[in-house]
Design an enzyme around this catalytic site. Sequence first.
Site, PDB file in Angstrom:
ATOM      1  N   TYR A  95       0.799  -1.222   0.000  1.00 33.39           N
ATOM      2  CA  TYR A  95       0.000   0.000   0.000  1.00 33.39           C
ATOM      3  C   TYR A  95       0.838   1.282   0.000  1.00 33.39           C
ATOM      4  O   TYR A  95       0.496   2.240  -0.698  1.00 33.39           O
ATOM      5  CB  TYR A  95      -0.997  -0.025   1.157  1.00 33.39           C
ATOM      6  CG  TYR A  95      -2.182  -0.906   0.868  1.00 33.39           C
ATOM      7  CD1 TYR A  95      -3.299  -0.413   0.202  1.00 33.39           C
ATOM      8  CD2 TYR A  95      -2.173  -2.251   1.221  1.00 33.39           C
ATOM      9  CE1 TYR A  95      -4.378  -1.227  -0.085  1.00 33.39           C
ATOM     10  CE2 TYR A  95      -3.247  -3.078   0.936  1.00 33.39           C
ATOM     11  CZ  TYR A  95      -4.342  -2.563   0.280  1.00 33.39           C
ATOM     12  OH  TYR A  95      -5.412  -3.382  -0.014  1.00 33.39           O
ATOM     13  N   GLU A 137      -8.840  -7.259   4.539  1.00 34.52           N
ATOM     14  CA  GLU A 137      -8.027  -8.366   4.027  1.00 34.52           C
ATOM     15  C   GLU A 137      -7.479  -9.216   5.162  1.00 34.52           C
ATOM     16  O   GLU A 137      -7.387 -10.449   5.046  1.00 34.52           O
ATOM     17  CB  GLU A 137      -6.907  -7.801   3.146  1.00 34.52           C
ATOM     18  CG  GLU A 137      -7.437  -7.287   1.809  1.00 34.52           C
ATOM     19  CD  GLU A 137      -6.560  -6.229   1.163  1.00 34.52           C
ATOM     20  OE1 GLU A 137      -5.364  -6.106   1.541  1.00 34.52           O
ATOM     21  OE2 GLU A 137      -7.058  -5.514   0.274  1.00 34.52           O
ATOM     22  N   ARG A 202      -4.474 -15.755 -12.785  1.00 36.44           N
ATOM     23  CA  ARG A 202      -5.778 -15.425 -13.347  1.00 36.44           C
ATOM     24  C   ARG A 202      -6.845 -16.098 -12.502  1.00 36.44           C
ATOM     25  O   ARG A 202      -6.640 -17.203 -11.977  1.00 36.44           O
ATOM     26  CB  ARG A 202      -5.904 -15.882 -14.809  1.00 36.44           C
ATOM     27  CG  ARG A 202      -4.952 -15.193 -15.763  1.00 36.44           C
ATOM     28  CD  ARG A 202      -5.246 -13.707 -15.917  1.00 36.44           C
ATOM     29  NE  ARG A 202      -4.383 -13.125 -16.933  1.00 36.44           N
ATOM     30  CZ  ARG A 202      -3.179 -12.611 -16.694  1.00 36.44           C
ATOM     31  NH1 ARG A 202      -2.704 -12.630 -15.458  1.00 36.44           N
ATOM     32  NH2 ARG A 202      -2.455 -12.109 -17.675  1.00 36.44           N
ATOM     33  N   GLN A 203      -7.996 -15.462 -12.435  1.00 38.01           N
ATOM     34  CA  GLN A 203      -9.098 -15.979 -11.625  1.00 38.01           C
ATOM     35  C   GLN A 203     -10.111 -16.697 -12.529  1.00 38.01           C
ATOM     36  O   GLN A 203     -10.510 -16.153 -13.558  1.00 38.01           O
ATOM     37  CB  GLN A 203      -9.792 -14.843 -10.871  1.00 38.01           C
ATOM     38  CG  GLN A 203      -8.941 -14.234  -9.764  1.00 38.01           C
ATOM     39  CD  GLN A 203      -7.741 -13.457 -10.258  1.00 38.01           C
ATOM     40  OE1 GLN A 203      -7.865 -12.594 -11.123  1.00 38.01           O
ATOM     41  NE2 GLN A 203      -6.573 -13.762  -9.731  1.00 38.01           N
ATOM     42  N   SER A 205     -13.799 -18.990 -12.230  1.00 33.24           N
ATOM     43  CA  SER A 205     -14.892 -19.459 -11.373  1.00 33.24           C
ATOM     44  C   SER A 205     -14.893 -20.975 -11.284  1.00 33.24           C
ATOM     45  O   SER A 205     -14.608 -21.675 -12.254  1.00 33.24           O
ATOM     46  CB  SER A 205     -16.237 -18.987 -11.931  1.00 33.24           C
ATOM     47  OG  SER A 205     -16.352 -17.595 -11.874  1.00 33.24           O
ATOM     48  N   GLY A 272     -21.866 -15.631 -22.474  1.00 36.96           N
ATOM     49  CA  GLY A 272     -20.549 -16.183 -22.738  1.00 36.96           C
ATOM     50  C   GLY A 272     -20.067 -17.085 -21.625  1.00 36.96           C
ATOM     51  O   GLY A 272     -20.817 -17.882 -21.055  1.00 36.96           O
ATOM     52  N   GLY A 392     -12.275  -9.723 -14.873  1.00 43.98           N
ATOM     53  CA  GLY A 392     -11.371  -8.676 -15.325  1.00 43.98           C
ATOM     54  C   GLY A 392     -11.656  -7.367 -14.635  1.00 43.98           C
ATOM     55  O   GLY A 392     -12.451  -7.289 -13.682  1.00 43.98           O
TER      56      GLY A 392
END
Length: 400
Positions: A95, A137, A202-203, A205, A272, A392
């Site tokens: 930070y 967090e 990358r995330q 689901s 999509g 994204g």
Amino acid sequence: MLSAASRPYIDASVPVLREHGLAITRHFYASMFEAHPELRNLFNMGNQASGAQQQSLASAVFAYAANIDNAAALGPVLERIVHKHVSVGITPSHYPIVGRHLLSAIKDVLGGAATPALIAAWDEAYWLLAGELIAAEARLTERTQAPSGTLRELIVADVDRETEHIVSYYLRTPEGGSPGEFAPGQYVSVSVTLPDGLQQRRQYSLSDAPGAAHWRITVKREDAAGAKPAGQISNWLHANLKAGDRILVSPPYGEFTTPLDAAHPLVLLSAGVGITPMMSIVAALAANGSRREILFAHAAREASHVALRRHLAFAATQLPRLSVATFLETPRGSERDITGETFAGRMDIARLTLPANADYLLCGPGPFMQTQWRTLRDAGVPAERLHREVFGPDALDHLL
């Protein structure tokens, strides 16, 4: 709470950020990566290359300034950011770096307009926000018992091609068991080291119900389109990841979910590859024996682009009050294996019968979600009943 001395400067920043926000964020990222090249491993460099991340940060700074006293509006956005930060490995030590380079970028871009009083106000506002995120967090890592950025090795048990561009990967522990529980609709981060040594996460689901003997992620290969570069990680996964391989994966994160024991109706609107968290939710409701009224509406270019079709068809046999509608931009007469009713054209919710007092979950490309969000709000659906998952960078259009 922002001090009375700083408030006028933050309020006055709204039109300035609208005009110069993108220039500020571009300058910010360039200077930060030059000073701290190691941070390239934490940030999505594909979104940097396309400009999407810079645009998203500009929108976030503007939205924060415009809604600094609106906790109800900012709360869900901050919660989403908290989960994303922990999934990729942001820690309190990052930070000060971000704050220093962001304030420097504001000064460099605005020049003489960035008075000491203005910079002091933004320094105060930034650390108010940073303090909230750092605390949240810490609470999330305590709940999950996993430090920020935690990864573990999983085995690819199976690979299933869903469509020409979408593949499902079934993941298990090295011992062959389930990687563990999660809330339907959550995601995991997948970590890949590219040939040039750059590490990227990358995330994706989780697209199956909790309680299975595996985790399933369903990944769309992002091809280059115009000025948009090809997706580095999705293309790497499609080209390289096969059954028997090992891959580094984070714990599950994300707040995009719904209580499985809720009684009120549920509407799932996707487009999509946005079908993936919806399929997890529907599969979980089916496994839970839900009798909830559910409308599942999905939009795709054509029938062959609809992923997870057979899994949705099975869930439909288990959910007596599930209605399915699929909107196809280009029907080709190959819709025989599509569950439920099909419509030609882009999704138009005016063609659907929406249940009263429903919760709405939205997932898909940005323009799709903007359209559905605005249409539902215009139809009188309260904002607190609308929830969305963003793949994204988030344009935060609903706050602007």
